[in-house]
Design a protein around this motif. Structure first.
Motif, PDB file in Angstrom:
ATOM      1  N   SER A  26       0.840  -1.195   0.000  1.00 17.38           N
ATOM      2  CA  SER A  26       0.000   0.000   0.000  1.00 17.38           C
ATOM      3  C   SER A  26       0.879   1.250   0.000  1.00 17.38           C
ATOM      4  O   SER A  26       2.027   1.218   0.456  1.00 17.38           O
ATOM      5  CB  SER A  26      -0.905   0.001   1.223  1.00 17.38           C
ATOM      6  N   PRO A  27       0.349   2.355  -0.498  1.00 15.54           N
ATOM      7  CA  PRO A  27       1.100   3.609  -0.431  1.00 15.54           C
ATOM      8  C   PRO A  27       1.453   3.989   1.012  1.00 15.54           C
ATOM      9  O   PRO A  27       2.526   4.538   1.263  1.00 15.54           O
ATOM     10  CB  PRO A  27       0.151   4.636  -1.056  1.00 15.54           C
ATOM     11  N   ALA A  28       0.583   3.672   1.952  1.00 10.89           N
ATOM     12  CA  ALA A  28       0.867   3.974   3.358  1.00 10.89           C
ATOM     13  C   ALA A  28       2.073   3.180   3.859  1.00 10.89           C
ATOM     14  O   ALA A  28       2.936   3.724   4.557  1.00 10.89           O
ATOM     15  CB  ALA A  28      -0.359   3.679   4.219  1.00 10.89           C
ATOM     16  N   LEU A  29       2.147   1.900   3.503  1.00 10.34           N
ATOM     17  CA  LEU A  29       3.287   1.085   3.911  1.00 10.34           C
ATOM     18  C   LEU A  29       4.564   1.581   3.252  1.00 10.34           C
ATOM     19  O   LEU A  29       5.599   1.705   3.906  1.00 10.34           O
ATOM     20  CB  LEU A  29       3.067  -0.385   3.579  1.00 10.34           C
ATOM     21  N   ALA A  34       9.736   4.308   3.767  1.00  7.95           N
ATOM     22  CA  ALA A  34      10.641   5.360   3.294  1.00  7.95           C
ATOM     23  C   ALA A  34      11.004   6.307   4.431  1.00  7.95           C
ATOM     24  O   ALA A  34      12.162   6.704   4.574  1.00  7.95           O
ATOM     25  CB  ALA A  34       9.999   6.126   2.145  1.00  7.95           C
ATOM     26  N   HIS A  35      10.039   6.667   5.247  1.00  8.75           N
ATOM     27  CA  HIS A  35      10.277   7.572   6.375  1.00  8.75           C
ATOM     28  C   HIS A  35      11.254   6.977   7.382  1.00  8.75           C
ATOM     29  O   HIS A  35      12.035   7.691   7.996  1.00  8.75           O
ATOM     30  CB  HIS A  35       8.946   7.889   7.050  1.00  8.75           C
ATOM     31  N   ARG A  36      11.228   5.646   7.530  1.00  5.60           N
ATOM     32  CA  ARG A  36      12.066   4.963   8.519  1.00  5.60           C
ATOM     33  C   ARG A  36      13.337   4.354   7.921  1.00  5.60           C
ATOM     34  O   ARG A  36      14.105   3.708   8.616  1.00  5.60           O
ATOM     35  CB  ARG A  36      11.254   3.868   9.199  1.00  5.60           C
ATOM     36  N   GLY A  37      13.561   4.509   6.617  1.00  5.08           N
ATOM     37  CA  GLY A  37      14.759   3.970   5.981  1.00  5.08           C
ATOM     38  C   GLY A  37      14.723   2.458   5.797  1.00  5.08           C
ATOM     39  O   GLY A  37      15.761   1.812   5.749  1.00  5.08           O
ATOM     40  N   ILE A  38      13.523   1.897   5.678  1.00  5.13           N
ATOM     41  CA  ILE A  38      13.357   0.447   5.484  1.00  5.13           C
ATOM     42  C   ILE A  38      13.243   0.185   3.988  1.00  5.13           C
ATOM     43  O   ILE A  38      12.400   0.775   3.313  1.00  5.13           O
ATOM     44  CB  ILE A  38      12.097  -0.060   6.219  1.00  5.13           C
ATOM     45  N   SER A  39      14.090  -0.684   3.460  1.00  4.69           N
ATOM     46  CA  SER A  39      14.062  -0.973   2.028  1.00  4.69           C
ATOM     47  C   SER A  39      12.909  -1.908   1.682  1.00  4.69           C
ATOM     48  O   SER A  39      12.531  -2.768   2.469  1.00  4.69           O
ATOM     49  CB  SER A  39      15.388  -1.588   1.584  1.00  4.69           C
TER      50      SER A  39
END
Length: 49
Positions: A26-29, A34-39
């Motif tokens: 989802s766009p939310a996920l 992205a905000h947390r630097g998770i690839s």
């Protein structure tokens, strides 16, 4: 699909997500990752990118 509450993962415990399906995210996920630097990586079941 039904999930129990204890089956959820907290995003702060992850460094990356690798998906071998066509379900996507989802766009939310995607924004939260992205905000947390998770690839995020999406592959076909045959391991193609």
């Amino acid at each position: 699909m039904n999930y129990r509450e204890d089956e959820y993962l907290q995003l702060h415990t992850l460094t990356g997500i690798l998906s071998f399906s066509y379900a996507g995210a989802s766009p939310a996920l995607m924004g939260a990752c992205a905000h947390r630097g998770i690839s995020l990586s999406f592959c076909t079941p045959a391991m193609s990118y």
